[in-house]
Design an enzyme around this catalytic site. Structure first.
Site, short mmCIF file in Angstrom:
data_model
loop_
_atom_site.label_atom_id
_atom_site.label_comp_id
_atom_site.label_asym_id
_atom_site.label_seq_id
_atom_site.Cartn_x
_atom_site.Cartn_y
_atom_site.Cartn_z
N HIS A 1 1.07 -1.37 -0.15
CA HIS A 1 0.64 -0.17 -0.03
C HIS A 1 1.02 0.93 0.24
O HIS A 1 0.09 2.47 -0.12
CB HIS A 1 -1.19 0.19 0.93
CG HIS A 1 -0.65 0.11 2.83
ND1 HIS A 1 -0.08 -0.94 3.69
CD2 HIS A 1 -0.02 1.41 2.64
CE1 HIS A 1 -0.14 -0.78 4.24
NE2 HIS A 1 0.43 0.39 4.30
N ASP B 1 -0.25 -7.65 1.66
CA ASP B 1 0.59 -6.11 0.75
C ASP B 1 1.93 -5.82 1.37
O ASP B 1 2.60 -5.56 1.94
CB ASP B 1 -0.54 -5.73 2.43
CG ASP B 1 0.14 -4.27 3.03
OD1 ASP B 1 -0.23 -3.04 1.58
OD2 ASP B 1 -0.44 -3.32 3.41
N SER C 1 4.84 2.32 7.89
CA SER C 1 4.99 1.09 7.14
C SER C 1 5.89 0.59 6.23
O SER C 1 6.30 1.47 5.43
CB SER C 1 3.46 1.56 6.11
OG SER C 1 1.77 1.59 7.16
#
Length: 278
Positions: free
Chosen positions: A14, A44, A124
């Protein structure tokens, strides 16, 4: 996170999804244009390559024989909020293991590490490490609201290092991930409902539907069947089966599926297919 001295970088899908140009910034100030080696929406995760070699790297030596447990101290490293001055480091504990969350509509991430380590935008794709400096996970998501809309704190999630390692290896080698696939729509068997309808079992994975012509359909598995084990592994939840499909089973492997149908158990042999890529 650089995981190979040859310039291989692991991040979340993402983070880079939809990007035309990707710039990787190192903590010494250097910046490089990155090439996407491969990306996978179902985990992901994505692997990038930056030019050069002999980079300092955090390898996938992972947990080794040491079992990560709730209560273990962990450290999250990332570029929180893109603040100037270098990476941000936060400390917390493993709150729980084996969590699952919906990362995007229709995509659920399984077998996640839950931690109360502070995770913010920019974390992230950064590493979650233990006190020995070993990689245990990849920081991925944080939950801000409960199902009722209440604000919650201290609920972050990281992808387990074993999953990350397996995905990264395939992304480097072939550019995508070949996930083992049964061709079914699944749901957890809820013990209370099982008791209400008179079932004699309380644990298992309910087959809501099968994909016509898919592996399960060809093996004779039908909607309403309940999977109780796969190749000898007892199953209580969808997460149990998903973990096997992602970490234990491979495409074209024949597995023995034990199902509960009607009044008793039956055994079928199923040849796993490859999950259609998205």
């Amino acid at each position: 996170m650089i995981f190979d001295p040859q310039g291989l970088v692991l991040t979340n899908n993402h983070v880079i999804s939809g990007s035309q140009n990707i710039t990787v910034s190192l903590d010494d100030g250097r910046q490089f244009q990155a090439e996407v080696m491969g990306a996978d929406i179902l985990s992901d995760l994505a692997v990038l390559r930056i030019p050069g070699e002999s980079y300092k790297a955090l390898p996938f030596d992972g947990k080794g024989d040491r079992k990560l447990r709730a209560g273990d101290w962990v450290i999250a490293i990332g570029n929180a909020l893109a603040l100037p001055g270098g990476p941000t480091v936060t400390v917390g504990v493993v709150s729980a293991l084996g969590r699952s969350i919906e990362s995007t509509p229709g995509v659920t991430l399984y077998d996640l590490i839950q931690t109360d380590t502070v995770i913010n935008p920019g974390n992230s794709g950064g590493p979650l490490i233990d006190l020995q400096g070993s990689l245990v996970g990849i920081n991925t998501a944080v939950q801000r609201l409960s199902a009722t809309g209440s604000v919650v704190e201290g609920i972050g999630f990281a992808i387990d290092v074993d999953t990350a390692s397996q995905v990264a290896q395939q992304l480097v080698e072939i550019g995508f991930v070949r996930w083992a696939w049964m061709g079914v729509i699944l749901a957890d068997l809820i013990p209370e409902i099982a008791a209400e309808v008179g079932l004699t079992i309380r644990d298992g994975v309910l087959i809501q539907d099968t994909i016509v012509g898919g592996p399960a359909d060809r093996a004779g598995i039908r909607p309403g069947d309940i999977i109780v084990s796969a190749d000898g592994h007892e199953l209580a939840t969808v997460s149990d089966l998903t973990r096997l499909l992602k970490q234990e089973f491979v495409v074209e492997q024949e597995v023995t599926i034990e199902i509960f149908r009607g009044e008793g158990n039956e055994v079928v042999n199923l040849v796993l297919g490859e999950r259609p890529r998205r």
